[in-house]
Enzyme design. Structure first.
Site, short mmCIF file in Angstrom:
data_model
loop_
_atom_site.label_atom_id
_atom_site.label_comp_id
_atom_site.label_asym_id
_atom_site.label_seq_id
_atom_site.Cartn_x
_atom_site.Cartn_y
_atom_site.Cartn_z
N ASP A 244 3.91 18.30 18.33
CA ASP A 244 3.71 19.42 17.41
C ASP A 244 4.07 20.75 18.09
OD1 ASP A 244 2.89 20.82 15.18
OD2 ASP A 244 0.81 20.17 15.24
N TYR B 21 -4.36 11.71 19.69
CA TYR B 21 -5.21 10.99 18.74
C TYR B 21 -5.64 9.61 19.23
CZ TYR B 21 -4.96 14.54 15.03
OH TYR B 21 -5.10 15.69 14.28
N GLY C 212 1.38 18.57 22.37
CA GLY C 212 2.21 17.38 22.19
C GLY C 212 3.50 17.68 21.44
N GLY D 43 -0.78 9.89 21.09
CA GLY D 43 -1.02 10.87 22.15
C GLY D 43 -2.45 11.36 22.07
N1 AR6 Z 1 9.48 14.31 21.63
C1 AR6 Z 1 9.06 13.08 21.30
N2 AR6 Z 1 7.80 12.65 21.52
C2 AR6 Z 1 6.93 13.52 22.09
C3 AR6 Z 1 7.30 14.84 22.45
C4 AR6 Z 1 8.64 15.24 22.19
N3 AR6 Z 1 9.09 16.45 22.49
N4 AR6 Z 1 6.21 15.45 22.99
C5 AR6 Z 1 5.21 14.55 22.98
N5 AR6 Z 1 5.65 13.37 22.46
P1 AR6 Z 1 0.83 13.76 20.14
P2 AR6 Z 1 -0.88 12.60 18.01
C6 AR6 Z 1 4.92 12.11 22.26
O1 AR6 Z 1 -0.36 14.06 20.96
O2 AR6 Z 1 -1.43 11.61 18.94
C7 AR6 Z 1 -1.28 17.73 18.37
O3 AR6 Z 1 -1.98 18.72 19.03
C8 AR6 Z 1 3.66 11.88 23.03
O4 AR6 Z 1 3.98 11.48 24.36
O5 AR6 Z 1 1.90 14.77 20.01
O6 AR6 Z 1 -0.45 12.17 16.64
C9 AR6 Z 1 -1.28 17.89 16.85
O7 AR6 Z 1 -1.37 19.25 16.47
C10 AR6 Z 1 3.03 10.75 22.24
O8 AR6 Z 1 3.63 9.50 22.59
O9 AR6 Z 1 0.40 13.40 18.59
C11 AR6 Z 1 -2.48 17.12 16.42
O10 AR6 Z 1 -3.66 17.90 16.48
C12 AR6 Z 1 3.45 11.05 20.79
O11 AR6 Z 1 4.48 12.05 20.91
C13 AR6 Z 1 -2.55 16.00 17.42
O12 AR6 Z 1 -1.91 16.48 18.59
C14 AR6 Z 1 2.35 11.60 19.93
O13 AR6 Z 1 1.46 12.41 20.68
C15 AR6 Z 1 -1.81 14.77 16.95
O14 AR6 Z 1 -1.97 13.75 17.87
#
Ligand code: AR6
Length: 173
Positions: free
Chosen positions: A35, A126, A33, A124
């Protein structure tokens, strides 16, 4: 304080702000994601700084945040916030999500950060429902800004659907 909040559809790594916020995990171990995108674009120094924090503090509890430099990013800092894993809504998820935003904003103030960009924390991997998360995120940030000199808070939404959900919540603020 809605006027200082901006919604943008896009990629957070490209934002020209003082700090971008990462949706991290408690181990600060990196992942997919947003991260993964931040670590890829920012380069290895961010991971190195996360490793030092891990060794000194054992990571970052859910609802809290830590700060590193921005490496190769345009942003000077990355604030690593840990949102809750969605477990159905009865495990304090709402408060923990609000806390992830508040702790990020507190750190921003400590570092004299005036412009900051958030992703949609927890919605995402989570699994936090995005409509509910959008209302909490926007309300929490708008309330916080009343007593803050942070100039601009951007929410960077990665999909058109998320952008629309946040826009609706913004209009209902
Ligand atoms: N720019 C903006 N938003 C984004 C990007 C980007 N480049 N890429 C993804 N998103 P997530 P969480 C969005 O899964 O749910 C990781 O593995 C995505 O579409 O990134 O807090 C961490 O290491 C979604 O709407 O974060 C943790 O283990 C949002 O960002 C875990 O995932 C958050 O999705 C955290 O999960």
């Amino acid at each position: 304080m809605k006027e200082r909040i901006k919604l943008i559809k896009g990629d957070i790594v490209e934002q020209e702000v003082d700090a971008i916020v990462n949706a991290a995990n408690s181990a600060l171990a990196g992942g997919g994601g947003v991260d993964g995108a931040i670590h890829r674009a920012g380069g290895p120094t961010i991971d190195e700084e996360c490793r030092v924090i891990r060794e000194q503090c054992g990571g970052c509890p859910t609802g809290h945040a830590v700060i590193t430099g921005g490496g190769n990013l345009k942003a000077k800092y990355v604030i690593h916030a840990v949102g809750p894993i969605w477990k159905g809504g009865n495990f304090n998820e709402d408060n923990l999500l609000a806390s992830a935003y508040i702790e990020s904003l507190k750190l921003a103030e400590e570092y004299n950060i005036k412009t900051i960009a958030f992703p949609s924390i927890s919605t995402g991997a989570y699994g936090f429902p995005v409509e509910r998360a959008a209302r909490i995120a926007l309300r929490t940030v708008a309330d916080y800004l009343v007593n803050s000199d942070i100039k601009e808070v951007r929410f960077i939404l990665f999909s058109e659907r998320d952008y629309e959900v946040y826009l609706k919540a913004y209009n209902e603020l």
